[in-house]
Design a protein around this motif. Structure first.
Motif, PDB file in Angstrom:
ATOM      1  N   ALA A   1      39.017  25.856 -34.900  1.00 22.68           N
ATOM      2  CA  ALA A   1      39.720  27.098 -34.555  1.00 22.68           C
ATOM      3  C   ALA A   1      39.042  27.778 -33.364  1.00 22.68           C
TER       4      ALA A   1
ATOM      5  N   SER B   1      36.943  23.291 -40.004  1.00 16.47           N
ATOM      6  CA  SER B   1      38.159  24.045 -39.676  1.00 16.47           C
ATOM      7  C   SER B   1      37.839  25.232 -38.784  1.00 16.47           C
TER       8      SER B   1
ATOM      9  N   GLY C   1      39.855  27.545 -42.912  1.00 13.78           N
ATOM     10  CA  GLY C   1      38.400  27.561 -42.834  1.00 13.78           C
ATOM     11  C   GLY C   1      37.795  28.657 -43.685  1.00 13.78           C
TER      12      GLY C   1
ATOM     13  N   PHE D   1      43.976  27.008 -38.860  1.00 11.87           N
ATOM     14  CA  PHE D   1      42.611  26.498 -38.965  1.00 11.87           C
ATOM     15  C   PHE D   1      41.656  27.602 -39.407  1.00 11.87           C
TER      16      PHE D   1
ATOM     17  N   LEU E   1      46.069  27.720 -34.262  1.00  8.56           N
ATOM     18  CA  LEU E   1      44.676  27.969 -34.621  1.00  8.56           C
ATOM     19  C   LEU E   1      44.549  28.947 -35.780  1.00  8.56           C
TER      20      LEU E   1
END
Length: 331
Positions: free
Chosen positions: A304, A300, A258, A254, A251
């Motif tokens: 996450a 994203s 992001g 992500f 994560l």
């Protein structure tokens, strides 16, 4: 004792000469020790405590700060005392009488039943909350609670600023109280530290109590920005500590992608506005670039957060309902 558990109540006090005696007088009999931390008060708080029969009988312990450390520092001092004395559960109740002693069993039960390592009151879920809590504090608390969910990983926790809490000895021993944030952001800091330590946290509905003679020292507008910046730092600290150092989780990629994409989309949006103002028309390529980078970044971050939610679900179990006799009933 309460159900074979030794209970210590930590009371942070600063200039509470008019309220602290009432707090002691209304403390339920299930409490074994009342630990009051006088955070360098400038009034007669210490004198009032020492003159109280509870102090003279040994049920009240007074801890004195030589330098004002803030409410978080006062709580940490009391927590360390309860930890070193090996009390099973330490509860925090304010020195201004804003916490209803009648709610204490509800705060204690999930910890006593080993459903949680830490419980906290939630004033925002009761029907009277919006009427009783000052409006600016209600909305400020709600906003901070939302950001605390993201920063702490406890997605089902609300009313992050409440101080009515209970913590077991295991969690007391897992936290480094000397490094805890010492001002009004202490509850937020503690939630993040508890999450990294793998502790279970449960919200307990309580009634908000106001207008009992308390004097609030909180300046809401200032506190929101101070705690907001603290939450940003704690968020990135938790990602690093929990998902990189202690146990890697994808994560983080992500979140990183992001934030990068959202940053790019902000730059593209500024360029879009500039070209629009200069030419009077919206440039299609720039608009599509902005839309693509924003959509990619938003998705994203969403994924996450979803991964984070799933990873921490077991640390934020639902509160078991109880019947009128306090017995657990199925979820």
């Amino acid at each position: 004792m309460y159900r074979n558990k030794r209970i210590a109540v930590v009371v942070p006090a600063y200039n509470e000469e008019t309220q602290v005696a009432r707090v002691i007088d209304t403390m339920p009999d299930i409490v074994d020790m009342i630990v009051i931390t006088n955070d360098c008060s400038r009034d007669r708080t210490s004198e009032v405590i020492r003159e109280h029969p509870g102090y003279q009988s040994g049920r009240v312990t007074l801890l004195e700060h030589g330098v004002n450390q803030g409410v978080g520092g006062a709580i940490a001092t009391g927590y360390k005392w309860a930890r070193d004395a090996e009390y099973d559960i330490a509860v925090v109740m304010a020195g201004d009488g804003q916490m209803d002693p009648a709610d204490l069993p509800a705060i204690l039960d999930p910890v006593v039943d080993d459903e949680a390592d830490y419980t906290k009151g939630n004033r925002l879920v009761t029907g009277e909350a919006f009427k009783k809590i000052p409006k600016i504090r209600f909305f400020g608390n709600s906003a901070l609670s939302l950001f605390t969910k993201i920063a702490s990983g406890y997605w089902h926790v609300a009313d992050s600023q409440t101080g009515y809490t209970a913590i077991n000895l295991t969690a007391l021993q897992a936290i480094d109280w000397d490094r805890m944030y010492k001002r009004y952001g202490q509850p937020n800091d503690l939630l993040v530290k508890l999450n990294v330590a793998g502790m279970r946290v449960v919200d307990v509905p309580i009634e908000p109590v106001y207008n009992v003679g308390e004097k609030s020292g909180i300046k809401v507008r200032k506190v929101i920005f101070t705690i907001g910046s603290l939450l940003v730092r704690l968020f990135f600290w938790r990602l690093k500590e929990k998902y990189i150092i202690r146990n890697f989780h994808p994560l983080v990629f992500f979140y990183a992608f992001g934030f990068f994409s959202i940053g790019v989309s902000c730059l593209m949006f500024i360029r879009l506005l500039s070209l629009w103002i200069d030419s009077g028309t919206v440039p299609e390529i720039t608009f599509l670039s902005w839309l693509f980078s924003f959509s990619l970044g938003f998705n994203s971050l969403f994924f996450a957060m979803w991964f984070d939610y799933e990873e921490n679900k077991h640390l934020n179990p639902p509160l078991r309902t109880r019947d009128v006799r306090g017995r657990r009933t199925p979820r």
